[in-house]
Design an enzyme around this catalytic site. Structure first.
Site, short mmCIF file in Angstrom:
data_model
loop_
_atom_site.label_atom_id
_atom_site.label_comp_id
_atom_site.label_asym_id
_atom_site.label_seq_id
_atom_site.Cartn_x
_atom_site.Cartn_y
_atom_site.Cartn_z
N GLY A 47 0.42 12.90 -7.70
CA GLY A 47 -0.62 12.24 -8.81
C GLY A 47 -0.04 12.25 -10.51
CB CYS A 82 1.10 17.97 -6.88
SG CYS A 82 1.57 18.24 -8.71
CE1 TYR A 83 -5.38 13.95 -10.41
CE2 TYR A 83 -5.54 13.50 -8.49
CZ TYR A 83 -5.66 13.20 -9.86
OH TYR A 83 -7.17 12.02 -10.20
CG HIS A 134 6.01 17.54 -5.34
ND1 HIS A 134 4.52 16.88 -5.09
CD2 HIS A 134 5.61 18.44 -6.86
CE1 HIS A 134 4.38 16.43 -6.42
NE2 HIS A 134 4.69 17.34 -7.35
CD GLU A 175 5.77 16.03 -2.13
OE1 GLU A 175 4.78 17.19 -1.57
OE2 GLU A 175 5.31 15.12 -3.01
CB SER A 189 18.58 -13.11 8.22
OG SER A 189 18.64 -11.60 8.90
N GLY A 190 19.40 -12.85 11.60
CA GLY A 190 21.16 -11.86 12.14
C GLY A 190 21.35 -9.79 11.37
N GLY A 191 19.79 -10.22 10.64
CA GLY A 191 20.40 -8.73 10.21
C GLY A 191 19.65 -7.83 10.88
CB VAL A 192 19.21 -4.13 10.54
CG1 VAL A 192 18.95 -2.64 11.13
CG2 VAL A 192 20.52 -3.50 10.26
CG ASP A 193 15.04 -5.66 8.33
OD1 ASP A 193 15.32 -4.30 8.92
OD2 ASP A 193 14.94 -5.49 7.71
CB SER A 194 15.35 -11.15 11.35
OG SER A 194 16.82 -11.03 11.25
CE LYS A 227 17.32 -1.75 6.60
NZ LYS A 227 17.18 -3.70 6.55
#
Ligand code: XMP
Length: 512
Positions: free
Chosen positions: A56, A83-84, A170, A172, A224-229, A368
């Protein structure tokens, strides 16, 4: 989602908190990010196998510094401070933190001085990534120094009995050579986790959870036809079958044949789709409007209005499913917490604000690419999972200036040629987003012996990993030449094609 192994990241405002969670997931261990000031009781109820304190921007002695409840150290689980997080650990457990002589930012050579399960399999010397101002002067009682760098005499400290670990660097970030190894050591050798979190187990648990919550009620979903929906609809459909009600709104602002394709895709997936052609309504509302934010506002409001009209036909429905992803959740957490990044989301939104639904958001914990993995698991075809992102307001923000049916049609044809050629050249998957933009200027050209005075189309293609920053795609000249030729020859009303070579920032991906 009970009965699984959980590691909690406490967020102290680091830009890397998401990355920590991601690395944990890559080890197939389930992970959640929570604000640093979450109550110890809530934390205890989650029964985590381990806790990671993020970095942070603050320093522990400054006024208003984010400090977690000291009882976090009494949970009886291993804790890794980064770190922090490490400085806070030192501060709360009786060590001393001091400002470093100079800020250390960038690569450093880590030297491991004594064996620790945290560094198993990590060579004595390796490259790590530093980004800090303060450092530990005196470790807390019970801790030993495990590693150092030239500028940080205490680059890693450990209390092996209590299983508390602190890292000044770090692990990560990818620049830390053995960062993933260190994180996996923490998870497997120290917390005793097992690598069981994957798409298949996610789907299994999510289905159980959805069935338990929904009982024999119905669930509404705007697709919507996209990946998520699409993935969301497939998951819920698998859980409750035709008690899932999917509504697709054709705004008239979609790409060439898009509405038809979505209809076909859902048919193939065996999911019933309630198709609403609202294109006239949207076009009416957009008449004469040129301001981009105004377009967004109108489209957002109209969407809600159309949706509300449609929902009435189904009677009372208790649940609404939404494809909220993990980064959205983190951002809303961070709004309360100390993180500075706040992004406005303009997804087909606002529905829950105006309608009294209970929300079902099975992807709240996913990134995603994890949603894509879930989609694959559910048998969604790769063409859908690999689709470029498409903005909620659709082509309305790609027809610069006034949006009319005629201008939309010109854009649709140019856009379809662009995408077709990019796919043919094998470039589609390495590009984040590619699309055509219709400009509100006309230019002079010559076709045959005739002077023409027609539209200009701009092509935009960018590479990116998250859409937050982007670079223009280096599409080979011969591919660009083919695209330009085809657009000018095949799309009536276009006599000039230009390629956008701006990066984000300072430009944005969309033109409006
Ligand atoms: P910009 O243009 O801000 O876009 O660089 C970043 C990403 O967000 C998408 N975008 C939108 N998505 N509604 C959406 O659902 C919007 O109003 C909107 N504006 C931009 C854009 O396509 C890109 O992926």
């Amino acid at each position: 989602m009970r009965g699984r192994e959980l590691v909690v990241v406490l967020d102290f405002g680091s830009q890397y908190s998401q990355l920590i969670a991601r690395r944990v997931r890559e080890c197939k261990v389930y992970c959640e990010i929570h604000p640093f000031d979450i109550s110890v009781e809530a934390l205890r109820r989650m029964r985590p196998k381990g806790v990671i304190l993020s970095g942070g921007p603050a320093n522990v002695y400054q006024e208003g510094a984010p400090i977690c409840d000291k009882r976090v150290f009494e949970l009886g689980v291993p804790i890794l401070g980064i770190c922090y997080g490490m400085q806070l650990m030192a501060y709360l457990l009786g060590g001393e933190v001091e400002p470093a002589d100079k800020r250390e930012y960038g690569p450093a050579q880590l030297i491991v001085d004594r064996p620790s399960p945290l560094f198993e399999g990590v060579p004595r010397e390796s490259r790590v990534w530093m980004s800090h101002g303060d450092r530990i002067a005196v470790p807390p009682p019970g801790f030993e120094v495990v590693a150092h760098t030239a500028n940080s005499p205490i680059a890693a400290m450990a209390d092996e009995d209590r299983k508390f670990y602190g890292l000044q660097f770090h692990p990560e970030v990818k620049h830390t050579e053995f960062g993933s190894k260190i994180i996996s050591n923490f998870l497997f050798k120290i917390c005793g986790c097992s690598p069981t979190w994957d798409a298949a187990s996610f789907v299994k648990r999510a289905i159980e959870e959805i069935r338990r919550r929904v009982g024999d009620e119905r669930v509404l979903c705007a697709v919507s036809g996209g990946v998520d929906s699409t993935t969301l609809a497939a998951l819920i459909h698998r859980a409750i079958g035709d008690r899932l009600i999917c509504i697709f709104v054709d705004t008239g602002l979609l790409r060439l044949n898009e509405a038809e394709e979505v209809r076909r895709n859902f048919e193939k997936l065996g999911i019933k789709l309630h198709f609403v052609d609202a294109s006239q309504r949207f076009l009416e509302k957009l008449k004469g409007v040129t301001d981009p934010e105004m377009k967004r506002k109108i489209i957002g409001e109209e969407f809600i209005a159309v949706f509300a009209d449609e929902v009435k036909k189904f009677g009372r429905i208790r649940f609404l499913a939404q494809g909220t992803l993990y980064p959205d959740v983190i951002e809303s957490v961070s709004v309360k917490g100390p993180s500075a990044t706040i992004k406005t989301h303009h997804n087909v939104g606002g529905l829950p604000d105006v309608m009294p639904f209970e929300l079902i958001e099975p992807f709240r914990e996913l990134f995603k690419d994890e949603v894509r993995a879930v989609g694959r698991e559910l048998g969604i075809p790769p063409e859908i999972l690999g689709r470029h992102p498409f903005p909620g307001p659709g082509l309305a923000i790609r027809v610069i200036g006034e949006v009319t049916k005629e201008r939309l049609d010109v854009l649709r044809q140019a856009d379809a040629i662009f995408i077709e050629e990019i796919k043919r050249a094998g470039l589609y998957d390495e590009i984040w987003q590619a699309f055509a933009v219709l400009l509100p200027v006309k230019s002079v050209g010559v076709m045959g012996d005739e002077r023409t005075y027609e539209n200009v189309v701009a092509l935009r293609a960018v590479t990116s990993t998250d859409g937050m920053t982007a670079d223009w795609a280096r599409i080979p000249y011969d591919v660009l030449a083919r695209i330009s030729n085809r657009i000018i020859n095949e799309v009536k009303g276009v006599n000039r094609v230009v390629y956008d070579i701006s990066s984000k920032p300072p430009s944005t991906i969309e033109w409006e």
